[in-house]
Write a protein that holds these residues in place. Structure first.
Motif, mmCIF file in Angstrom:
data_model
loop_
_atom_site.group_PDB
_atom_site.id
_atom_site.type_symbol
_atom_site.label_atom_id
_atom_site.label_comp_id
_atom_site.label_asym_id
_atom_site.label_seq_id
_atom_site.Cartn_x
_atom_site.Cartn_y
_atom_site.Cartn_z
ATOM 1 N N SER A 44 21.419 25.056 -34.673
ATOM 2 C CA SER A 44 20.853 24.302 -34.820
ATOM 3 C C SER A 44 20.603 24.191 -36.744
ATOM 4 O O SER A 44 19.551 24.908 -36.583
ATOM 5 C CB SER A 44 19.689 23.122 -34.278
ATOM 6 O OG SER A 44 19.486 21.723 -34.641
ATOM 7 N N CYS A 45 20.419 23.867 -37.673
ATOM 8 C CA CYS A 45 20.241 24.192 -39.177
ATOM 9 C C CYS A 45 19.310 22.343 -39.671
ATOM 10 O O CYS A 45 20.467 21.486 -40.380
ATOM 11 C CB CYS A 45 21.414 24.537 -40.047
ATOM 12 S SG CYS A 45 20.915 25.004 -41.394
ATOM 13 N N ALA A 46 18.540 22.872 -39.702
ATOM 14 C CA ALA A 46 17.855 21.596 -40.750
ATOM 15 C C ALA A 46 17.769 21.862 -42.070
ATOM 16 O O ALA A 46 17.313 22.844 -41.934
ATOM 17 C CB ALA A 46 16.144 21.639 -39.501
ATOM 18 N N ASP A 76 25.095 21.678 -36.897
ATOM 19 C CA ASP A 76 24.810 22.059 -35.848
ATOM 20 C C ASP A 76 25.734 23.271 -35.808
ATOM 21 O O ASP A 76 27.475 23.069 -35.956
ATOM 22 C CB ASP A 76 24.978 21.633 -34.234
ATOM 23 C CG ASP A 76 23.092 20.938 -34.877
ATOM 24 O OD1 ASP A 76 22.879 19.667 -33.597
ATOM 25 O OD2 ASP A 76 22.383 20.800 -35.385
ATOM 26 N N LYS A 102 19.546 13.581 -37.168
ATOM 27 C CA LYS A 102 19.047 14.335 -36.704
ATOM 28 C C LYS A 102 19.169 15.139 -38.773
ATOM 29 O O LYS A 102 18.232 15.811 -38.641
ATOM 30 C CB LYS A 102 18.610 15.536 -35.728
ATOM 31 C CG LYS A 102 19.196 15.273 -34.900
ATOM 32 C CD LYS A 102 19.243 16.393 -33.421
ATOM 33 C CE LYS A 102 19.707 16.841 -33.345
ATOM 34 N NZ LYS A 102 19.953 17.922 -32.655
ATOM 35 N N ASN A 103 19.764 15.291 -39.589
ATOM 36 C CA ASN A 103 19.418 15.991 -40.729
ATOM 37 C C ASN A 103 20.349 17.003 -40.562
ATOM 38 O O ASN A 103 19.547 18.412 -40.619
ATOM 39 C CB ASN A 103 18.959 15.566 -41.296
ATOM 40 C CG ASN A 103 19.215 16.105 -43.176
ATOM 41 O OD1 ASN A 103 19.794 15.832 -43.187
ATOM 42 N ND2 ASN A 103 17.866 16.403 -43.550
ATOM 43 N N THR A 104 20.481 17.723 -39.570
ATOM 44 C CA THR A 104 21.038 18.794 -39.332
ATOM 45 C C THR A 104 22.949 19.561 -39.449
ATOM 46 O O THR A 104 23.285 18.276 -39.383
ATOM 47 C CB THR A 104 20.628 19.570 -37.463
ATOM 48 O OG1 THR A 104 21.213 18.257 -36.535
ATOM 49 C CG2 THR A 104 18.953 19.105 -37.481
#
Length: 115
Positions: free
Chosen positions: A21-23, A79, A75-77
């Motif tokens: 996951s990239c936030a 993935d 989640k504003n990610t």
């Protein structure tokens, strides 16, 4: 200043799955595209998968059919679902955001696939 934070890396056996996951500190929708890259020891950093703001995706041939990149708006990610992992997938995985003027990188997360 945009910040990207990757998570989800770890050690997994061959054939297993991981989800990275990239936030982002800003809205992921504000970037032209976002991507996942990987770099194995002694090798260059290569694109694994990317997704544009319009939802178009692009994958490296080596991961097609096994990896899926997608955006999680809640989640504003961005993935990366990785299935059927192979030892050759072992690398540090980096998130990249393609901004209007600048590109941004995360710090990376280690993925190790044991045989």
């Amino acid at each position: 200043q945009v910040q990207l934070v990757e998570s989800g890396g770890g050690l997994v056996q061959a054939g297993g799955s991981l989800r990275l996951s990239c936030a982002a500190s800003g809205s992921i929708g504000s970037f032209n595209a976002m991507g996942w890259y990987r770099q194995a020891p002694g090798k260059q950093r290569d694109l694994v998968a990317a997704i544009t703001s319009g939802g178009s995706t692009n994958y490296a041939d080596s991961v097609k059919g096994r990896f899926t990149i997608f955006r999680d708006g809640a989640k504003n990610t961005v993935d990366l679902q990785m299935n059927s992992l192979k030892p050759e997938d072992t690398a540090v995985y980096y998130c990249k955001a393609y901004g209007l003027r600048f590109d941004y990188w995360g710090q990376g997360t280690q993925v190790t696939v044991s045989s």
